[in-house]
Write an enzyme that holds these catalytic residues in place. Structure first.
Site, PDB file in Angstrom:
ATOM      1  N   GLY A 265      -8.826  30.172  19.661  1.00 27.12           N
ATOM      2  CA  GLY A 265      -7.417  29.013  19.594  1.00 27.12           C
ATOM      3  C   GLY A 265      -7.106  28.378  20.494  1.00 27.12           C
ATOM      4  O   GLY A 265      -6.226  27.232  20.667  1.00 27.12           O
TER       5      GLY A 265
ATOM      6  N   ASP B  88     -16.565  23.717  31.878  1.00 21.06           N
ATOM      7  CA  ASP B  88     -16.082  24.135  31.214  1.00 21.06           C
ATOM      8  C   ASP B  88     -15.871  22.359  30.789  1.00 21.06           C
ATOM      9  O   ASP B  88     -13.854  23.679  30.612  1.00 21.06           O
ATOM     10  CB  ASP B  88     -15.540  25.040  31.035  1.00 21.06           C
ATOM     11  CG  ASP B  88     -15.094  25.620  29.071  1.00 21.06           C
ATOM     12  OD1 ASP B  88     -15.461  24.966  27.837  1.00 21.06           O
ATOM     13  OD2 ASP B  88     -14.474  26.953  28.797  1.00 21.06           O
TER      14      ASP B  88
ATOM     15  N   SER C  30     -10.217  27.951  29.339  1.00 20.10           N
ATOM     16  CA  SER C  30     -11.541  28.327  29.637  1.00 20.10           C
ATOM     17  C   SER C  30     -11.772  29.715  28.930  1.00 20.10           C
ATOM     18  O   SER C  30     -12.209  29.557  27.532  1.00 20.10           O
ATOM     19  CB  SER C  30     -12.243  28.392  30.710  1.00 20.10           C
ATOM     20  OG  SER C  30     -13.356  28.539  30.736  1.00 20.10           O
TER      21      SER C  30
ATOM     22  N   SER D 188      -7.828  28.013  23.687  1.00 18.49           N
ATOM     23  CA  SER D 188      -9.230  27.269  24.480  1.00 18.49           C
ATOM     24  C   SER D 188      -8.937  26.032  24.291  1.00 18.49           C
ATOM     25  O   SER D 188      -8.045  25.158  23.411  1.00 18.49           O
ATOM     26  CB  SER D 188     -10.173  27.490  24.051  1.00 18.49           C
ATOM     27  OG  SER D 188     -10.695  28.554  23.910  1.00 18.49           O
TER      28      SER D 188
ATOM     29  N   HIS E  31     -16.691  24.428  25.566  1.00 16.85           N
ATOM     30  CA  HIS E  31     -17.011  24.510  24.660  1.00 16.85           C
ATOM     31  C   HIS E  31     -16.560  25.376  23.176  1.00 16.85           C
ATOM     32  O   HIS E  31     -17.037  25.647  22.586  1.00 16.85           O
ATOM     33  CB  HIS E  31     -17.078  26.569  24.726  1.00 16.85           C
ATOM     34  CG  HIS E  31     -15.597  27.442  25.501  1.00 16.85           C
ATOM     35  ND1 HIS E  31     -14.947  27.149  26.274  1.00 16.85           N
ATOM     36  CD2 HIS E  31     -14.614  27.560  23.382  1.00 16.85           C
ATOM     37  CE1 HIS E  31     -13.873  28.145  25.680  1.00 16.85           C
ATOM     38  NE2 HIS E  31     -13.811  28.050  24.343  1.00 16.85           N
TER      39      HIS E  31
END
Length: 378
Positions: A330, A251, A347, A332, A223
């Site tokens: 952030g 993801d 994720s 992620s 993402h």
């Protein structure tokens, strides 16, 4: 050379080995040997432990003599260098009357034409004119052994304009031109948990990887970007671009890195050190697991569930692992690791690192299989 960070693995870059012993003044106390430096010198210079000890002791003496003689010789100091073959400091002097002073101090003396002040002045002149230097000129420095200034010129780009610029800038200064095959470039480390940027957003590096063709890069959250999205590193320097991305459903994504970035088998623990990555596995439910991310740093908890399906607003993702490790925007894409074994990339989740929360990660093995990648291990 790029950012210096204490979590990076130490290395030593030294000259060719020599085992001769230089004169050592009994008044000079030896600097205690650092075990890591001793081991690195043995490894990288191909020395025995005793040869490495001798070499480092000689260099310690040479450094001290250099400091002393550069002051006492004043304007007649013509530079110095350590000679590995003899194990001694070689000191240049422009005044023959000073040769004995150098020898009496325990160094090897030689008469040279140019003082250090003259050579430094030539470098300063090049520095002042740097903005107008042609692209063919890649740098300049003082060569203490040759008692001259050296200007490096990229051979493929050298032309009449290059030579004209050098003639105008250096004049009668002692300058030698050396041709080099390529221009230098800045170098950075690519490490799990570090920040990276894409457009106006920020995510975190999952794990450095290499492709089957030898290209380097990283895996992160899908993402964070789509194929073709440009990425820059923690320092905003150009990093590469997304080569593949899957979200929702999965993801994960793989981002290539340009030659300025060196992938390291490390995860940033945000305490000045890095956790080494030895491979990847699937930790059973109940196992401890830690996460690294560019917003909240390093946090740990445990695996609560495997093969979880999560319904995000953007779409459903299946096959995730649930943990009670906190995370915030952030983080992620950042690294999840258990022991030294890579687990996955962050994720999403709920909560935060103030009150606690639940975070899900995409198992790293799926991304590696999807794109034919292998982890960079340490």
């Amino acid at each position: 050379m790029s950012r210096k960070r204490t979590l990076r693995l130490a290395s030593a870059a030294l000259l060719v080995a020599g085992t001769a012993t230089a004169a050592v003044s009994p008044a000079v106390a030896a600097t205690p040997l650092d075990p890591d430096m001793l081991a690195a010198v043995q490894r990288d210079l191909g020395l025995t432990e005793q040869q490495a000890r001798t070499r480092l002791a000689q260099e310690d003496t040479a450094r001290r003599l250099d400091e002393t003689l550069s002051r006492s010789l004043g304007d007649s100091f013509g530079g110095a260098h350590f000679d590995a073959a003899s194990g001694a400091l070689v000191v240049g002097v422009t005044d023959a009357a000073k040769l004995a002073e150098v020898e009496d101090a325990g160094a090897t003396a030689r008469l040279v034409r140019h003082s250090s002040a003259e050579l430094d002045a030539a470098v300063a002149a090049l520095d002042r004119a740097e903005a107008s230097a042609p692209a063919s000129i890649t740098g300049w420095y003082v060569d203490e052994r040759a008692n001259t200034v050296v200007v490096d010129v990229q051979a493929a780009l050298r032309d009449a304009a290059t030579d004209g610029y050098l003639a105008e800038t250096t004049g009668d200064a002692p300058v030698r031109v050396d041709e080099v095959t390529e221009a230098p470039r800045t170098l950075y480390d690519l490490v799990g948990g570090d920040a990276f940027y894409m457009g106006g957003g920020r995510c975190s590096v999952g794990f450095p990887v290499r492709s089957s063709s030898g290209a380097s890069g990283m895996v992160t959250a899908g993402h964070c970007g789509t194929a073709g999205t440009s990425a820059s590193g923690y320092n905003q320097a150009a990093l590469g671009s997304f080569q593949g991305s899957s979200f929702p459903g999965n993801d994960y994504a793989w981002v290539s890195a340009n030659g300025n970035w060196t992938p390291r088998g490390l995860v940033n623990m945000y305490n000045g050190s890095g956790r080494a990555v030895s491979g990847h596995s699937v930790a059973p439910t109940g196992s401890s697991v830690c996460r690294s991310g560019s917003t909240t740093g390093w946090h740990c908890g445990s695996v609560q569930a495997l093969n979880q399906t999560v319904r995000y607003a953007e779409g459903t993702v299946s096959g995730l692992t649930q943990t009670n490790v906190c995370a915030e925007p952030g983080d992620s894409g950042g690294s999840f690791i258990s022991g030294n074994s890579a687990q996955g990339t962050t994720s999403g989740g709920s909560g935060n690192c103030s009150s606690g929360g639940t975070t899900y990660f995409q198992p790293v093995g799926e991304a590696l299989s999807a794109y034919g990648l292998s982890l960079v291990t340490n």
